[in-house]
Design a protein around this motif. Structure first.
Motif, PDB file in Angstrom:
ATOM      1  N   MET A 200      35.394  44.257  52.602  1.00 48.78           N
ATOM      2  CA  MET A 200      36.120  43.036  52.938  1.00 48.78           C
ATOM      3  C   MET A 200      37.305  42.849  51.985  1.00 48.78           C
ATOM      4  SD  MET A 200      34.262  41.944  55.457  1.00 48.78           S
ATOM      5  CE  MET A 200      34.653  40.231  55.797  1.00 48.78           C
ATOM      6  N   ARG A 201      38.416  42.341  52.525  1.00 48.27           N
ATOM      7  CA  ARG A 201      39.524  41.896  51.678  1.00 48.27           C
ATOM      8  C   ARG A 201      39.275  40.437  51.330  1.00 48.27           C
ATOM      9  NH1 ARG A 201      42.767  45.068  55.181  1.00 48.27           N
ATOM     10  NH2 ARG A 201      43.885  46.713  54.096  1.00 48.27           N
ATOM     11  N   VAL A 202      38.984  40.179  50.071  1.00 45.78           N
ATOM     12  CA  VAL A 202      38.551  38.837  49.682  1.00 45.78           C
ATOM     13  C   VAL A 202      39.745  38.075  49.124  1.00 45.78           C
ATOM     14  CG1 VAL A 202      36.886  37.511  48.350  1.00 45.78           C
ATOM     15  CG2 VAL A 202      36.261  39.777  49.212  1.00 45.78           C
ATOM     16  N   LEU A 203      40.452  37.372  50.008  1.00 47.44           N
ATOM     17  CA  LEU A 203      41.578  36.536  49.590  1.00 47.44           C
ATOM     18  C   LEU A 203      41.119  35.165  49.131  1.00 47.44           C
ATOM     19  CD1 LEU A 203      43.188  38.786  51.072  1.00 47.44           C
ATOM     20  CD2 LEU A 203      44.785  36.998  51.751  1.00 47.44           C
ATOM     21  N   SER A 204      39.806  34.904  49.221  1.00 51.91           N
ATOM     22  CA  SER A 204      39.269  33.615  48.784  1.00 51.91           C
ATOM     23  C   SER A 204      38.916  33.604  47.307  1.00 51.91           C
ATOM     24  CB  SER A 204      37.997  33.306  49.589  1.00 51.91           C
ATOM     25  OG  SER A 204      37.016  34.324  49.382  1.00 51.91           O
ATOM     26  N   ALA A 205      39.032  34.745  46.628  1.00 51.63           N
ATOM     27  CA  ALA A 205      38.550  34.857  45.253  1.00 51.63           C
ATOM     28  C   ALA A 205      39.417  34.060  44.285  1.00 51.63           C
ATOM     29  CB  ALA A 205      38.524  36.324  44.834  1.00 51.63           C
ATOM     30  N   ASP A 206      38.797  33.669  43.175  1.00 49.27           N
ATOM     31  CA  ASP A 206      39.513  33.050  42.059  1.00 49.27           C
ATOM     32  C   ASP A 206      39.046  33.769  40.796  1.00 49.27           C
ATOM     33  OD1 ASP A 206      40.853  31.480  40.276  1.00 49.27           O
ATOM     34  OD2 ASP A 206      39.546  29.738  40.493  1.00 49.27           O
ATOM     35  N   GLU A 207      39.565  34.973  40.585  1.00 48.97           N
ATOM     36  CA  GLU A 207      39.115  35.828  39.485  1.00 48.97           C
ATOM     37  C   GLU A 207      40.328  36.299  38.671  1.00 48.97           C
ATOM     38  OE1 GLU A 207      36.995  38.881  41.520  1.00 48.97           O
ATOM     39  OE2 GLU A 207      35.334  37.560  42.084  1.00 48.97           O
ATOM     40  N   PRO A 208      40.922  35.392  37.912  1.00 47.68           N
ATOM     41  CA  PRO A 208      42.148  35.757  37.174  1.00 47.68           C
ATOM     42  C   PRO A 208      41.955  36.913  36.214  1.00 47.68           C
ATOM     43  CG  PRO A 208      41.291  33.606  36.489  1.00 47.68           C
ATOM     44  CD  PRO A 208      40.553  33.984  37.712  1.00 47.68           C
ATOM     45  N   ALA A 209      40.787  37.006  35.577  1.00 49.88           N
ATOM     46  CA  ALA A 209      40.567  38.065  34.594  1.00 49.88           C
ATOM     47  C   ALA A 209      40.495  39.445  35.228  1.00 49.88           C
ATOM     48  CB  ALA A 209      39.296  37.796  33.802  1.00 49.88           C
ATOM     49  N   SER A 210      40.396  39.526  36.566  1.00 55.85           N
ATOM     50  CA  SER A 210      40.312  40.837  37.221  1.00 55.85           C
ATOM     51  C   SER A 210      41.579  41.656  36.988  1.00 55.85           C
ATOM     52  CB  SER A 210      40.077  40.662  38.722  1.00 55.85           C
ATOM     53  OG  SER A 210      41.180  40.006  39.337  1.00 55.85           O
ATOM     54  N   LEU A 211      42.709  40.998  36.686  1.00 57.24           N
ATOM     55  CA  LEU A 211      43.940  41.735  36.419  1.00 57.24           C
ATOM     56  C   LEU A 211      43.900  42.448  35.071  1.00 57.24           C
ATOM     57  CD1 LEU A 211      46.799  39.388  37.682  1.00 57.24           C
ATOM     58  CD2 LEU A 211      45.831  41.395  38.797  1.00 57.24           C
ATOM     59  N   ALA A 212      43.125  41.924  34.131  1.00 62.28           N
ATOM     60  CA  ALA A 212      43.036  42.552  32.804  1.00 62.28           C
ATOM     61  C   ALA A 212      41.734  42.114  32.136  1.00 62.28           C
ATOM     62  CB  ALA A 212      44.233  42.160  31.938  1.00 62.28           C
TER      63      ALA A 212
END
Length: 465
Positions: free
Chosen positions: A101-113
């Motif tokens: 799934m493409r999860v555009l509902s996420a709120d995971e800022p730390a996933s970038l770093a």
């Protein structure tokens, strides 16, 4: 399909066509798809365009190639649908956790770093210093070293200082919020909440039978002083819930002058304030004064989590309070959180050695760049369909449809294409934000975001039609 924009966007149309075709085939494990040449002739585009669309689907696990035979569709895991009466949030959670799934509902800022590697490295070093056989039992409201580091970080002056005994750490943010609701005895009480608001807090308040009164932010992000004063005068308000600096999901500041006026009004009425500090470190500009530095610290409770800044390896939530010591200690003892003392010590070292501040400089820069790229895509793909609030921090974008649409039908159309969005109604208990939605901009890969935005544009167009 050939025209002025084919060079840039024809593969998106081919991708959508193939996605629909695959969905119509059902769950058969071996269905051969049209060849590159067949599709090129059928859709009147180049073979290279078809090849690129197929390669995107292959990366997503939707198709697989067999040499000298062609492409075949892979079985698609079932999608949880939303029937009348079904819970929208539950449907979102179920589908966001399905593979592919493409999860555009996420709120995971730390996933970038994420800070996973430095954190785990520190943990291994600490394990050598503190052999498991010599470890002391876990402290019921968190490791002293971490509580001391947090108290120092939140201290801003002699009058606004915090001690380790004012800090309590739980297994996750949800558990900490449940304890706060119990300690403050909010069942049946009136609570004013800045709106829109995170759905976790809203659902917990709803389950605890709290009388929630939402205070919608104005278009410019301000809090209405007139409405706030009326509510404080008319209602027997037990608690006011505010964002420290950055409101999420809007991703905007309350302007400095308005924040100070709100703080003065709350002081005048002697209101207790619960401050959400989960996103303060994610603001692109860090000059704003948090509410806690404007309010009476003896009528203030602060809550936050490490997960938004450190990443999923640090899921703990925490709370700071000067005046609820006995009640909080009792409830943390009863909850008996089992937390890794070594992991907590490792997080404490990230704060004490300055590593967290170096990390935040990088993370904020990446978030700002990600937001700029995504808003540029929005201008090219969706400007006729939606308006959005320019984000001032965080990992999400708050937007709303220019025309009336049924957001649940848009949600369902996108689910059929294996895309999950967060409808705006999740951020209110009073039916607000029906035509809003929240998207993450921290999605790995610009191609994934591009495809998802095209699908969203098409879903909105079909609903508006």
């Amino acid at each position: 399909m050939k025209g002025g924009r084919e060079t840039d966007f024809a593969y998106q149309a081919v991708y959508r066509y193939l996605t629909t075709l695959i969905n119509e085939l059902g769950a058969d494990a071996r269905v051969r798809l049209p060849s590159l040449r067949q599709l090129a002739e059928r859709l009147n585009v180049s073979i290279s365009t078809i090849q690129y669309a197929y390669s995107l689907l292959e990366k997503e696990g939707r198709v697989y190639p067999i040499a000298k035979s062609g492409y075949y569709a892979l079985p698609v895991p079932s999608i949880a649908t939303l029937d009348d009466g079904d819970d929208l949030l539950e449907t979102l959670y179920v589908n966001a956790r399905r593979p592919g799934m493409r999860v555009l509902s996420a709120d995971e800022p730390a996933s970038l770093a994420p800070l996973d590697s430095p954190l785990l490295l520190l943990e291994r070093e600490l394990l050598r210093q503190y052999p498991r056989t010599a470890q002391m039992p876990s402290q019921p409201w968190g490791e002293l070293e971490l509580r001391t580091a947090l108290a120092a970080r939140y201290t801003s002056s002699p009058a606004r200082c915090w001690n380790a005994d004012d800090v309590y750490i739980g297994a996750d943010l949800r558990g900490v919020l449940e304890i706060l609701i119990a300690v403050l005895e909010l069942k049946g009480a009136t609570v004013l909440i800045e709106s829109p608001c995170d759905w976790t807090l809203l659902r917990l308040m709803q389950a605890a039978e709290v009388h929630v009164v939402e205070l919608p932010l104005l278009a410019d992000g301000e809090i209405s002083l007139e409405q706030l004063e009326q509510l404080l005068a008319k209602e027997s308000v037990r608690l006011v819930v505010l964002s420290s600096v950055l409101n999420m999901p809007r991703g905007t500041f309350v302007p400095e002058g308005n924040r100070r006026a709100v703080a003065h009004l709350l002081e005048k009425h002697g209101a207790w304030v619960l401050e959400n500090d989960s996103y303060t470190d994610l603001a692109f500009e860090t000059r704003a004064t948090p509410f806690r530095d404007l309010l009476d610290p003896d009528r203030l409770i602060v809550y936050s989590t490490f997960e938004k800044t450190v990443g999923p390896e640090a899921p703990y939530g925490y709370v700071l309070s000067r005046q609820l010591t006995l009640q909080l200690q009792r409830h943390f003892l009863l909850r008996a959180f089992r937390l890794s003392p070594i992991r907590q010590k490792a997080i404490a070292r990230l704060y004490s050695n300055g590593r967290i501040d170096q990390h935040l400089l990088v993370l904020r820069r990446l978030l700002r760049e990600s937001a700029a790229v995504t808003t540029q895509m929005l201008r090219g793909r969706l400007e006729d369909s939606v308006q959005w609030v320019e984000p001032q921090g965080g990992a999400t974008i708050w937007m709303y449809s220019r025309r009336r649409v049924d957001p649940r039908r848009v949600f369902q159309r996108l689910l059929a294409q294996r895309i999950v969005i967060a409808p705006g109604e999740l951020f209110s208990l009073q039916g607000l934000y029906g035509h809003h939605l929240r998207l993450t901009h921290a999605l790995s890969g610009s191609d994934d975001m591009d495809v998802a935005l095209w699908a969203l544009a098409e879903a909105l167009r079909l609903e508006q039609a």
